[in-house]
Design an enzyme around this catalytic site. Sequence first.
Site, mmCIF file in Angstrom:
data_model
loop_
_atom_site.group_PDB
_atom_site.id
_atom_site.type_symbol
_atom_site.label_atom_id
_atom_site.label_comp_id
_atom_site.label_asym_id
_atom_site.label_seq_id
_atom_site.Cartn_x
_atom_site.Cartn_y
_atom_site.Cartn_z
ATOM 1 N N HIS A 1 0.869 -1.176 0.000
ATOM 2 C CA HIS A 1 0.000 0.000 0.000
ATOM 3 C C HIS A 1 0.908 1.229 0.000
ATOM 4 O O HIS A 1 1.558 1.527 1.003
ATOM 5 C CB HIS A 1 -0.904 -0.014 1.226
ATOM 6 C CG HIS A 1 -1.811 -1.206 1.269
ATOM 7 N ND1 HIS A 1 -2.161 -1.853 2.432
ATOM 8 C CD2 HIS A 1 -2.435 -1.887 0.261
ATOM 9 C CE1 HIS A 1 -2.966 -2.862 2.152
ATOM 10 N NE2 HIS A 1 -3.146 -2.910 0.840
ATOM 11 N N GLU B 1 1.568 3.960 2.739
ATOM 12 C CA GLU B 1 2.116 3.521 4.021
ATOM 13 C C GLU B 1 3.641 3.646 3.989
ATOM 14 O O GLU B 1 4.387 2.671 4.025
ATOM 15 C CB GLU B 1 1.635 2.097 4.317
ATOM 16 C CG GLU B 1 0.117 2.042 4.465
ATOM 17 C CD GLU B 1 -0.463 0.644 4.460
ATOM 18 O OE1 GLU B 1 0.314 -0.336 4.549
ATOM 19 O OE2 GLU B 1 -1.701 0.514 4.366
ATOM 20 N N HIS C 1 3.624 -2.850 6.877
ATOM 21 C CA HIS C 1 2.483 -1.975 6.574
ATOM 22 C C HIS C 1 2.353 -0.853 7.601
ATOM 23 O O HIS C 1 3.084 -0.786 8.582
ATOM 24 C CB HIS C 1 1.183 -2.790 6.580
ATOM 25 C CG HIS C 1 1.018 -3.688 5.396
ATOM 26 N ND1 HIS C 1 0.237 -3.345 4.314
ATOM 27 C CD2 HIS C 1 1.538 -4.903 5.114
ATOM 28 C CE1 HIS C 1 0.269 -4.323 3.419
ATOM 29 N NE2 HIS C 1 1.056 -5.283 3.882
ATOM 30 N N GLU D 1 2.449 -4.061 11.415
ATOM 31 C CA GLU D 1 1.722 -2.796 11.282
ATOM 32 C C GLU D 1 2.317 -1.727 12.191
ATOM 33 O O GLU D 1 2.635 -1.990 13.354
ATOM 34 C CB GLU D 1 0.247 -2.985 11.634
ATOM 35 C CG GLU D 1 -0.518 -3.933 10.725
ATOM 36 C CD GLU D 1 -0.948 -3.287 9.410
ATOM 37 O OE1 GLU D 1 -0.691 -2.082 9.216
ATOM 38 O OE2 GLU D 1 -1.556 -4.008 8.591
#
Length: 375
Positions: free
Chosen positions: A166, A169, A259, A335
Site C-alpha cells: 500500500h 504507508e 504496513h 503494522e
Amino acid sequence: MNITSNFDSGNIKVIACESPLDIQLEINKDNQSTFFQWFHFRLETTPFVEHCLHINNLKESAYPEGWDDYQAVASYDRQTWFRVPTRYDNGTLIIDFEPECSQVFFAYFAPYSYERHLDLIYWAQSHAICDAENLGTTLDGRDMTVLRIGEPSDDKKAIWITARQHPGETMAEWFVEGLLHKLLDDEDPHAAKLLSKAVFYIVPNMNPDGSVRGHLRTNAAGVNLNREWATPSMDQSPEVYLVLNKMREVGLDMYLDIHGDEALPYNFVAGGEGIPSYDARLEDLENTFKDALLTITPEFQDEFGYDKDAPGEANLTVASCAVGEEFKALAYTVEMPFKDNANLPDIDYGWSDRRSYQFGQDTLAAIIAVVDKLR
C-alpha cells in the site's frame, strides 16, 4: 498564495485558496479506485501569518476513523517532518498553522520518495554481500527490484521481507531502510549472526507506481496488491506476480510484510492463525518472535491489534496468509501507526520516519530468536 502537488507522491485538489484562513482542499482518489486518504502538497504563502486549511469530504475516505486524534505532518526542508495542530470535525480535517518560511510541505506521513528508493537500492548493491535483481516491470514501466543479501546455500534459511504494498504507508519503507542499514553493517553482531544462518530477500517497495502517483492503497490500475496473492496476473498485479514467482524459485522460510495502519495508534503484528495448515509449530514460532520483539523494544506491544481469524478462515488473498499457507512458514503482517504510538507518545513528531527506521532495526534483531527454528 499557491498550492501545488505536482511532484513525486503529491496529492491534493484545490477548491478555494484566496484567504489564508479559508483554504479549501480535497484528496484525489487512487486511479481507477474509490480509495483515498494520502495527501502531500506544498503551500507557498506569506510567512508568520495564521493559516487554516480544510481538507473536506473525508467521511468518504478509505478509513474515516483514521482521522480521529490524527495530526498532520509538515516540513520546510523535506528532511524533518513535525506534527502540526490538526482537528477533525464532521468529515473535515482542519490544520491551523503559522508558517515560518514562505514554502511549507504538508503530508499524511513523512514521504519516502522514488529517488530515495532508488538511492537505497543502489547503496545496498554497493555492498559485496548484496545483489540487486530486477524481476520485471510494473504497469507504468518501473523496475520491480529484490535485494538478495547473503550467499545462498542449502543449509541457510530464506527470509523474505516486503514493504509498501500500500504505497501511502511510507513508514514501511522507512522501516526497511533502517533494517537494511543494520543488516549491511559489517560490524553489527546481529547482522553477522543472521547472515551466517540465513539469506535475506528484501523488496523495499512493492508498489512504486502507486507511490509516485500519490496513491494510498493501489497500483497504477487501481488494484489493491494485498488482495492479489491468490491469483496475481501480469495484467493487473505484476508486482505480486513477479515477487511470488521469485519466492517459489528460491524458497521461503520466514516472511514479514510491512504496513501502516490508519486507525490504531500502536505497533503490532497480524499472524496466520486462520490458515488451514496452522499448527503448534507455527504458533510456537509466532510466540517466540513476538516475545523477542517485546523484549527488545518498548515500541512493540501485543495487546491491541486486529481480531484473530477463526481456524481455517484466513483471507488467502492477503500476502502473509497466502505465503504462510503455501510455504508452511512463519509469516507476519507488521503494522505501524500513522498517528502516534499511544504507549510512548511524542507530541512533536508522533510516530515518525525515524522511529519507523529504528523499529526496522529492532525487528531484524528479533529474528535471531527464531532463525534456528524456521525448519
